[in-house]
Design a protein around this motif. Structure first.
Motif, PDB file in Angstrom:
ATOM      1  N   SER A  11      39.910  40.059  40.950  1.00  0.00           N
ATOM      2  CA  SER A  11      38.827  39.853  40.149  1.00  0.00           C
ATOM      3  C   SER A  11      37.433  40.443  40.640  1.00  0.00           C
ATOM      4  N   SER A  14      44.377  41.446  38.883  1.00  0.00           N
ATOM      5  CA  SER A  14      43.741  39.970  38.200  1.00  0.00           C
ATOM      6  C   SER A  14      42.791  40.767  37.280  1.00  0.00           C
ATOM      7  N   GLY A  15      41.927  39.663  37.013  1.00  0.00           N
ATOM      8  CA  GLY A  15      40.680  40.226  36.109  1.00  0.00           C
ATOM      9  C   GLY A  15      40.830  39.563  34.743  1.00  0.00           C
ATOM     10  N   ALA A  48      38.257  36.593  34.301  1.00  0.00           N
ATOM     11  CA  ALA A  48      37.089  37.050  34.676  1.00  0.00           C
ATOM     12  C   ALA A  48      36.483  37.953  33.340  1.00  0.00           C
ATOM     13  N   ASN A  57      50.584  40.685  36.241  1.00  0.00           N
ATOM     14  CA  ASN A  57      49.639  39.707  36.155  1.00  0.00           C
ATOM     15  C   ASN A  57      50.346  38.434  35.966  1.00  0.00           C
ATOM     16  N   ASP A  67      48.266  31.945  42.786  1.00  0.00           N
ATOM     17  CA  ASP A  67      47.257  33.146  42.580  1.00  0.00           C
ATOM     18  C   ASP A  67      48.114  34.581  42.665  1.00  0.00           C
ATOM     19  N   ASN A  68      47.119  35.324  42.589  1.00  0.00           N
ATOM     20  CA  ASN A  68      47.664  36.767  42.347  1.00  0.00           C
ATOM     21  C   ASN A  68      48.362  37.264  43.987  1.00  0.00           C
ATOM     22  N   THR A 119      39.051  31.718  42.992  1.00  0.00           N
ATOM     23  CA  THR A 119      40.273  31.745  43.344  1.00  0.00           C
ATOM     24  C   THR A 119      40.664  31.873  44.736  1.00  0.00           C
TER      25      THR A 119
END
Ligand code: GLU
Length: 389
Positions: A21, A57-58, A61, A141, A155-156, A218
């Motif tokens: 992100s 990710s993202g 956000a 994702n 988490d990614n 994160t």
């Protein structure tokens, strides 16, 4: 150094690129110029015959910016709602960015549960392979809107390690917003030094990684280093690099001295054992006696009922369980042939007695050797439990 990189990277034909992100988002949401530049590089690599799978990710956000939240919400439902808002913008931006180069993209949203079952795992793999054959860029994702603690990848970074194994990729590139793995947080320590190469992730290294927190709450550097070690155990290298640096992906693939390179282990786990160890969530624990410990660790044997001392948790046939010896020493992880209740009934008995006790028999072994990953001794006898998130 350049030679090592060249040697390691020269045969890579499939790679997972994870983008955080912190790379993809600016103050007001998605950073379109960064995404554009990333798409250009991925397309250039694809034109050179390198298949790329993006783990992006993202969503949260971008959703936050769209809704107008200035800090990451604490409540899970709000994070999930923000992800639901943001994921569509994220994919729209990717469609547009890749479309400029005539490439199509595809969205895959996964939970850990999807990869926990071998059939679904293989299904996801077939879908990914089909997309790659069609020359479409898969963008993965975590399925944030439905995730609950039990089915979370965490988490990614962790997700990208699982996807590397899933797709048999030969490299993981983890793009973040700092230049690589430093011995201290470079944002707060002027004397922080960038590590160019990591041969082995030990406790000292994990400790320095844990001092480098992440953007927007994160995983930070610790989850990246853990992911790199998991990938290394599958025989695959990782490069952690700064995704905001110009042409970074191309430079990684051209073996420039950028970021931190984590070397793969020389004797890797096969993909199935890697899946058992890192993707499956252990549902219980079986403690064994010294005789069984020695048979499993020293002589490469299967686990028989006679060596079992105790059983913890509720698991079904085919689930993963953790094996421990006296003093809580971790031995490994394996897939059981009997459910927990039945293992309790046959523990301590000989295999020839199984049918008499249960009225049926699947196998002589509670865990067959082929379904067992021994972790004892992988890290000076401490096991690799700390790598699982
Ligand atoms: N899945 C989250 C998102 O898209 C990110 C999780 C992570 O970066 O670790 O926002």
């Amino acid at each position: 150094m350049k030679e090592i990189r060249r040697k390691i990277l020269k045969d890579v034909r499939r790679a997972v690129v994870k983008v955080g992100s912190g790379v993809l988002t600016a103050e007001r949401g998605l950073n379109f110029s960064v995404m554009q530049d990333l798409a250009r590089q991925v397309c250039e690599l694809a034109d050179r015959g390198i298949e790329i799978i993006l783990v992006s990710s993202g969503a949260i956000a971008s959703g936050m910016a769209k809704i107008g939240l200035s800090t990451r919400p604490n409540s899970v439902s709000q994070q999930q709602a923000a992800a639901a808002v943001g994921q569509s913008s994220l994919m729209m931006a990717y469609e547009e960015a890749f479309g400029r180069y005539g490439r199509k993209v595809a969205q895959l949203l996964l939970t850990r549960d999807d990869l926990n079952h071998r059939r679904r795992y293989l299904n996801a793999r077939n879908t990914l392979f089909t997309l790659l054959k069609w020359r479409i860029i898969p963008i993965i994702n975590e399925n944030d809107t439905v995730m609950v603690e039990e089915i979370k990848f965490g988490d990614n970074d962790n997700l990208s390690a699982m996807v590397t194994n899933l797709t048999e990729a030969r490299l993981l590139v983890n793009l973040t917003n700092i230049d690589g793995f430093f011995d201290k947080d470079p944002r707060t320590h002027q004397d922080a030094g960038l590590l160019r190469i990591v041969r082995n992730v030990d406790r000292r290294l994990l400790k320095s990684a844990s001092g480098i927190p992440g953007f927007l709450g994160t995983g930070g550097m610790l989850s990246k280093v853990k992911a790199a070690e998991k990938v290394a155990l599958g025989g695959v290298p990782t490069v952690i690099a700064n995704g905001l640096e110009s042409n970074i992906l191309i430079r990684v693939f051209e073996a420039h001295d950028v970021g931190t390179l984590f070397l793969p282990k020389e004797i890797p786990l096969c993909s199935r054992k890697h899946w058992i160890l890192f993707t499956m969530t252990p549902k219980g624990k079986i403690a064994v006696d010294e005789g069984a410990f020695e048979a499993l660790v020293e002589r490469g044997k299967s686990l028989l009922p006679s060596g079992i001392l105790s059983v913890d948790g509720r698991f079904s046939m085919g689930d993963a369980v953790l094996l421990t010896a006296a003093g809580g020493r971790e031995i490994g992880v394996g897939l059981v042939n009997y459910h927990a209740g039945d293992v309790r009934k046959i523990m301590g008995a000989r295999s020839s007695q199984i049918e008499g006790i249960l009225g049926y028999k699947h196998e002589d072994e509670v865990i067959h050797r082929d379904n067992l990953v021994i972790t004892y001794g992988m890290e000076q006898g401490e096991g690799v439990c700390h790598l699982r998130t």
